[in-house]
Design an enzyme around this catalytic site. Structure first.
Site, PDB file in Angstrom:
ATOM      1  N   SER A 280      -0.260   0.510  11.327  1.00  0.00           N
ATOM      2  CA  SER A 280      -1.164   1.215  12.240  1.00  0.00           C
ATOM      3  C   SER A 280      -1.875   2.372  11.557  1.00  0.00           C
ATOM      4  O   SER A 280      -1.230   3.250  10.992  1.00  0.00           O
ATOM      5  CB  SER A 280      -0.382   1.813  13.417  1.00  0.00           C
ATOM      6  OG  SER A 280       0.148   0.826  14.225  1.00  0.00           O
TER       7      SER A 280
ATOM      8  N   HIS B 292      -5.074  -2.306  14.369  1.00  0.00           N
ATOM      9  CA  HIS B 292      -4.826  -3.487  13.546  1.00  0.00           C
ATOM     10  C   HIS B 292      -6.069  -4.368  13.627  1.00  0.00           C
ATOM     11  O   HIS B 292      -6.361  -4.950  14.675  1.00  0.00           O
ATOM     12  CB  HIS B 292      -3.583  -4.247  14.031  1.00  0.00           C
ATOM     13  CG  HIS B 292      -2.316  -3.485  13.802  1.00  0.00           C
ATOM     14  ND1 HIS B 292      -1.567  -3.633  12.663  1.00  0.00           N
ATOM     15  CD2 HIS B 292      -1.701  -2.535  14.531  1.00  0.00           C
ATOM     16  CE1 HIS B 292      -0.524  -2.817  12.721  1.00  0.00           C
ATOM     17  NE2 HIS B 292      -0.581  -2.140  13.847  1.00  0.00           N
TER      18      HIS B 292
ATOM     19  N   HIS C 101       3.151  -8.299  16.184  1.00  0.00           N
ATOM     20  CA  HIS C 101       4.326  -7.570  16.674  1.00  0.00           C
ATOM     21  C   HIS C 101       5.037  -8.367  17.770  1.00  0.00           C
ATOM     22  O   HIS C 101       4.386  -9.029  18.581  1.00  0.00           O
ATOM     23  CB  HIS C 101       3.912  -6.227  17.275  1.00  0.00           C
ATOM     24  CG  HIS C 101       3.166  -5.343  16.326  1.00  0.00           C
ATOM     25  ND1 HIS C 101       1.821  -5.460  16.110  1.00  0.00           N
ATOM     26  CD2 HIS C 101       3.588  -4.328  15.534  1.00  0.00           C
ATOM     27  CE1 HIS C 101       1.441  -4.553  15.224  1.00  0.00           C
ATOM     28  NE2 HIS C 101       2.487  -3.852  14.851  1.00  0.00           N
TER      29      HIS C 101
ATOM     30  N   TYR D  59       6.294  -7.208  20.401  1.00  0.00           N
ATOM     31  CA  TYR D  59       5.957  -6.721  21.748  1.00  0.00           C
ATOM     32  C   TYR D  59       4.639  -7.274  22.281  1.00  0.00           C
ATOM     33  O   TYR D  59       4.317  -7.108  23.457  1.00  0.00           O
ATOM     34  CB  TYR D  59       5.938  -5.183  21.785  1.00  0.00           C
ATOM     35  CG  TYR D  59       4.928  -4.529  20.880  1.00  0.00           C
ATOM     36  CD1 TYR D  59       3.564  -4.557  21.159  1.00  0.00           C
ATOM     37  CD2 TYR D  59       5.337  -3.864  19.738  1.00  0.00           C
ATOM     38  CE1 TYR D  59       2.647  -3.965  20.330  1.00  0.00           C
ATOM     39  CE2 TYR D  59       4.414  -3.260  18.895  1.00  0.00           C
ATOM     40  CZ  TYR D  59       3.079  -3.317  19.194  1.00  0.00           C
ATOM     41  OH  TYR D  59       2.165  -2.734  18.362  1.00  0.00           O
TER      42      TYR D  59
ATOM     43  N   ALA E  36       3.696   2.729  10.413  1.00  0.00           N
ATOM     44  CA  ALA E  36       3.747   4.066  10.987  1.00  0.00           C
ATOM     45  C   ALA E  36       5.075   4.155  11.724  1.00  0.00           C
ATOM     46  O   ALA E  36       5.487   3.192  12.373  1.00  0.00           O
ATOM     47  CB  ALA E  36       2.586   4.258  11.950  1.00  0.00           C
TER      48      ALA E  36
ATOM     49  N   MET F  88       8.319  -0.231  15.314  1.00  0.00           N
ATOM     50  CA  MET F  88       8.286  -1.504  16.050  1.00  0.00           C
ATOM     51  C   MET F  88       7.844  -2.677  15.181  1.00  0.00           C
ATOM     52  O   MET F  88       7.318  -3.669  15.698  1.00  0.00           O
ATOM     53  CB  MET F  88       7.343  -1.372  17.248  1.00  0.00           C
ATOM     54  CG  MET F  88       7.667  -0.208  18.171  1.00  0.00           C
ATOM     55  SD  MET F  88       6.461  -0.072  19.504  1.00  0.00           S
ATOM     56  CE  MET F  88       6.816   1.580  20.130  1.00  0.00           C
ATOM     57  N   SER F  89       8.008  -2.561  13.874  1.00  0.00           N
ATOM     58  CA  SER F  89       7.550  -3.647  12.999  1.00  0.00           C
ATOM     59  C   SER F  89       8.464  -3.764  11.782  1.00  0.00           C
ATOM     60  O   SER F  89       9.604  -3.293  11.806  1.00  0.00           O
ATOM     61  CB  SER F  89       6.112  -3.361  12.535  1.00  0.00           C
ATOM     62  OG  SER F  89       6.088  -2.257  11.658  1.00  0.00           O
TER      63      SER F  89
ATOM     64  N   ASN G  26       4.967  11.053  13.653  1.00  0.00           N
ATOM     65  CA  ASN G  26       5.356  11.940  14.758  1.00  0.00           C
ATOM     66  C   ASN G  26       6.872  12.147  14.729  1.00  0.00           C
ATOM     67  O   ASN G  26       7.594  11.271  14.259  1.00  0.00           O
ATOM     68  CB  ASN G  26       4.971  11.285  16.102  1.00  0.00           C
ATOM     69  CG  ASN G  26       5.589   9.898  16.245  1.00  0.00           C
ATOM     70  OD1 ASN G  26       5.085   8.917  15.695  1.00  0.00           O
ATOM     71  ND2 ASN G  26       6.691   9.819  16.946  1.00  0.00           N
TER      72      ASN G  26
ATOM     73  N   HIS H 270       0.007   6.706  21.423  1.00  0.00           N
ATOM     74  CA  HIS H 270      -0.429   5.844  20.311  1.00  0.00           C
ATOM     75  C   HIS H 270      -1.572   6.480  19.525  1.00  0.00           C
ATOM     76  O   HIS H 270      -1.685   6.297  18.316  1.00  0.00           O
ATOM     77  CB  HIS H 270      -0.842   4.464  20.857  1.00  0.00           C
ATOM     78  CG  HIS H 270      -1.153   3.443  19.791  1.00  0.00           C
ATOM     79  ND1 HIS H 270      -0.280   3.127  18.767  1.00  0.00           N
ATOM     80  CD2 HIS H 270      -2.247   2.665  19.576  1.00  0.00           C
ATOM     81  CE1 HIS H 270      -0.826   2.198  17.984  1.00  0.00           C
ATOM     82  NE2 HIS H 270      -2.023   1.902  18.456  1.00  0.00           N
TER      83      HIS H 270
HETATM   84  N1  HPA Z   1       8.716   5.145  17.825  1.00  0.00           N
HETATM   85  C1  HPA Z   1       8.479   3.836  17.604  1.00  0.00           C
HETATM   86  N2  HPA Z   1       7.475   3.389  16.877  1.00  0.00           N
HETATM   87  C2  HPA Z   1       6.645   4.297  16.329  1.00  0.00           C
HETATM   88  C3  HPA Z   1       6.824   5.683  16.516  1.00  0.00           C
HETATM   89  C4  HPA Z   1       7.918   6.128  17.308  1.00  0.00           C
HETATM   90  O1  HPA Z   1       8.148   7.334  17.509  1.00  0.00           O
HETATM   91  N3  HPA Z   1       5.822   6.304  15.837  1.00  0.00           N
HETATM   92  C5  HPA Z   1       5.086   5.325  15.248  1.00  0.00           C
HETATM   93  N4  HPA Z   1       5.577   4.113  15.545  1.00  0.00           N
END
Ligand code: HPA
Length: 277
Positions: A34, A65, A87, A89, A117, A214-215, A238, A250
Site C-alpha cells: 500500500s 494498489h 488480499h 479480505y 505497510a 493484512m498481507s 502508524n 487507511h
Molecule cells: N493494522 C493492520 N494492517 C495495517 C496497519 C495496522 O495498524 N497499518 C497498515 N496496515
C-alpha cells in the site's frame, strides 16, 4: 477445492498473455505494498500490463494498489514489479491470494521481495520505520495452501526459515553500507479488513510480534510451498491500535512519508543490484 490441473492451466494462460507482451525473463519479483508503488515508475524499458489483461488474475479492489504488472530492468537486472497484490479480505478464494506468487514462479523468478505497510506494535518502531521481517505469526489461521497440492508445490512446507536467512544477511549488509536505518522484527498477519482492537494488539505484543498487517504471510506461504526464497520488508505507517489516541484510517496508511519511501526505494534498489540467490 483446488483442482491442480485447472490451477496450472490458469497460470499457463496468464504466462502466455504476458509472453505475448514481453519476452523479458525476470530474475526477481517485487511486490509493492500500500502506497509504495513509486518504485514501479523507476523501471527501465518498462512493459506495463494491467492485471485486468492477465487471464485469471484476481481483480484488485483496494485503493493504493494499482492493479499493474511492470516488466523491465532495475539497476540493470530484469525484474517484474507486482502492483496488484491480492488480499484475503477482498473476498477472493484464499488460493487466489497466492496467484501472483505462482505466476512469478512460473515466469522463472529466483526470489520474491514482499513489501507492505504495517502497524507498529513494538513501541520503538514508530511511523517511518523500515522493518526487515525475520519471521511471522499467522494469527488469521487462514492458509492459501489448503486444498489439493498445486503443481510444483510440497504438501507440508517447512517454515523454519520463511524469510531466507542468507538473503536477509545480504539485505542487512546493504542497509548498513548505505546507511539506511532499519529494524528487524516479527510480522503478524491478521485477515482484516477491520483494524485490530487495543486488546488484540496487547496480545500480539506478548506473543512476540513487532508489526501487524493484512498481507505478506499468505504470499510467503505460497512461496514456501514452491521453494521460492522470500525477503520481506515492512514500512511502519502508524502505531498499532491503542498505541495512539487517534483512530486508524487507511488514508494515513497510504500517506507513507516521502522520506521513508525514498529510503525503501534505495534499499530495494541495493537489494536488486547486489544480492544473489
Ligand atoms: N493494522 C493492520 N494492517 C495495517 C496497519 C495496522 O495498524 N497499518 C497498515 N496496515
Amino acid at each position: 477445492m483446488t483442482d491442480p490441473a485447472l490451477d496450472a492451466q490458469q497460470t499457463a494462460e496468464a504466462v502466455a498473455a504476458i509472453r505475448a507482451q514481453t519476452d523479458l525473463q525476470p530474475d526477481l519479483a517485487l511486490v509493492l505494498g500500500s502506497g509504495l508503488g513509486a518504485l514501479a515508475d523507476d523501471i527501465e524499458d518498462a512493459v506495463v500490463m494491467s492485471t485486468a489483461d492477465v487471464p485469471h488474475y484476481p481483480a484488485s479492489t483496494v485503493e493504493g494498489h494499482a492493479g499493474r504488472l511492470v516488466f523491465g530492468t532495475l539497476e540493470g537486472r530484469p525484474v517484474m514489479v507486482i502492483q496488484g497484490r491480492v488480499h484475503a479480505y477482498e473476498g477472493h478464494p484464499l488460493r487466489s491470494v497466492g496467484f501472483p506468487v505462482r505466476l512469478a514462479h512460473a515466469l522463472g523468478v529466483q526470489g520474491i521481495v514482499l513489501t507492505n505497510a504495517a502497524g507498529g506494535i513494538n513501541p520503538a518502531f514508530g511511523p517511518g520505520t523500515l522493518m526487515l521481517i525475520t519471521d511471522h505469526i499467522n494469527l488469521s489461521f487462514l492458509n492459501p495452501l489448503v486444498g489439493a497440492v498445486g503443481e510444483g508445490e510440497v504438501r507440508f512446507p517447512d517454515m523454519s526459515d520463511p524469510y531466507d536467512e542468507t538473503w536477509r544477511l545480504q539485505a542487512r549488509n546493504i542497509a548498513i553500507t548505505q546507511k539506511i536505518p532499519y529494524r528487524e522484527g516479527v510480522y503478524v498477519w491478521t485477515s482484516g479488513p477491520s483494524y485490530e482492537t487495543p486488546a488484540e494488539i496487547r496480545f500480539f505484543a506478548r506473543a512476540g510480534a513487532d508489526a501487524v498487517g493484512m498481507s505478506t504471510v499468505p504470499e510467503a506461504l505460497q512461496a514456501a510451498a514452491l521453494g521460492l526464497p522470500v525477503l520481506g520488508i515492512s514500512t511502519i505507517t502508524n502505531p498499532a491500535a491503542g498505541l495512539q489516541d487517534t483512530p486508524l484510517d487507511h488514508a494515513d496508511v497510504l500517506e507513507v512519508g516521502r522520506n521513508v519511501r525514498d529510503r525503501l526505494a534505495t534499499w530495494v534498489r541495493g537489494i536488486v543490484a547486489e544480492t544473489r540467490l
